[in-house]
Design a protein around this motif. Structure first.
Motif, PDB file in Angstrom:
ATOM      1  N   ARG A   8      38.544  17.369 -56.402  1.00 38.46           N
ATOM      2  CA  ARG A   8      39.352  18.298 -56.850  1.00 38.46           C
ATOM      3  C   ARG A   8      38.996  18.931 -58.311  1.00 38.46           C
ATOM      4  NH1 ARG A   8      41.035  17.855 -52.034  1.00 38.46           N
ATOM      5  NH2 ARG A   8      42.619  17.018 -51.346  1.00 38.46           N
ATOM      6  N   ASN A  12      37.737  21.145 -61.208  1.00 34.98           N
ATOM      7  CA  ASN A  12      37.880  22.735 -61.762  1.00 34.98           C
ATOM      8  C   ASN A  12      36.799  22.852 -62.598  1.00 34.98           C
ATOM      9  OD1 ASN A  12      39.229  24.924 -62.613  1.00 34.98           O
ATOM     10  ND2 ASN A  12      40.679  23.812 -63.927  1.00 34.98           N
ATOM     11  N   TYR A  13      35.895  23.362 -61.991  1.00 37.27           N
ATOM     12  CA  TYR A  13      34.466  23.564 -62.610  1.00 37.27           C
ATOM     13  C   TYR A  13      34.018  24.939 -62.305  1.00 37.27           C
ATOM     14  CZ  TYR A  13      29.357  23.345 -63.434  1.00 37.27           C
ATOM     15  OH  TYR A  13      28.305  23.511 -63.811  1.00 37.27           O
ATOM     16  N   GLU A  14      33.721  25.420 -63.583  1.00 35.79           N
ATOM     17  CA  GLU A  14      32.997  26.743 -63.507  1.00 35.79           C
ATOM     18  C   GLU A  14      31.605  26.647 -64.029  1.00 35.79           C
ATOM     19  OE1 GLU A  14      34.020  31.303 -65.485  1.00 35.79           O
ATOM     20  OE2 GLU A  14      35.847  29.826 -65.096  1.00 35.79           O
TER      21      GLU A  14
END
Length: 82
Positions: A53, A55-57
Motif C-alpha cells: 500500500r 505511497n510513492y512518487e
C-alpha cells in the motif's frame, strides 16, 4: 473477481481470488488471469507496491546508473538475464 481461465477447480482458485479481491493483482482486460503465464519483473514490482500500500512518487530522473555506463564489470553476464 471471477476469471474465465480460473475455474473453481483450479488448485490456486482461492489464492487468486484473494489476491485480486484485495487489489494486489488485477487480471487482464479480457477477463482472464492467465495463471500459467510467467510474471515479469515490472508486474512483480506492481504486486509488491500494491501489497505494501505504498505511497510513492517516482523521481523525475532515475538515481540509478544504467549498467552499460558502469564499465563492463559483469563481463557481459547481465545480458544473459534479459
Amino acid at each position: 473477481m471471477a476469471f474465465s481461465d480460473v475455474p473453481a477447480s483450479n488448485q490456486f482458485h482461492r489464492e487468486i481470488t484473494w489476491v485480486t479481491d484485495i487489489g494486489i493483482a488485477t487480471g487482464w482486460p479480457n477477463g482472464t488471469f492467465r495463471p500459467y503465464q510467467s510474471v515479469k519483473r515490472d508486474a512483480m514490482a506492481a504486486f509488491l507496491y500494491r501489497l505494501a500500500r505504498a505511497n510513492y512518487e517516482a523521481p523525475a530522473v532515475s538515481p540509478f546508473t544504467p549498467s552499460s555506463a558502469v564499465g563492463g564489470h559483469s563481463g557481459g553476464s547481465e545480458r544473459a538475464l534479459l
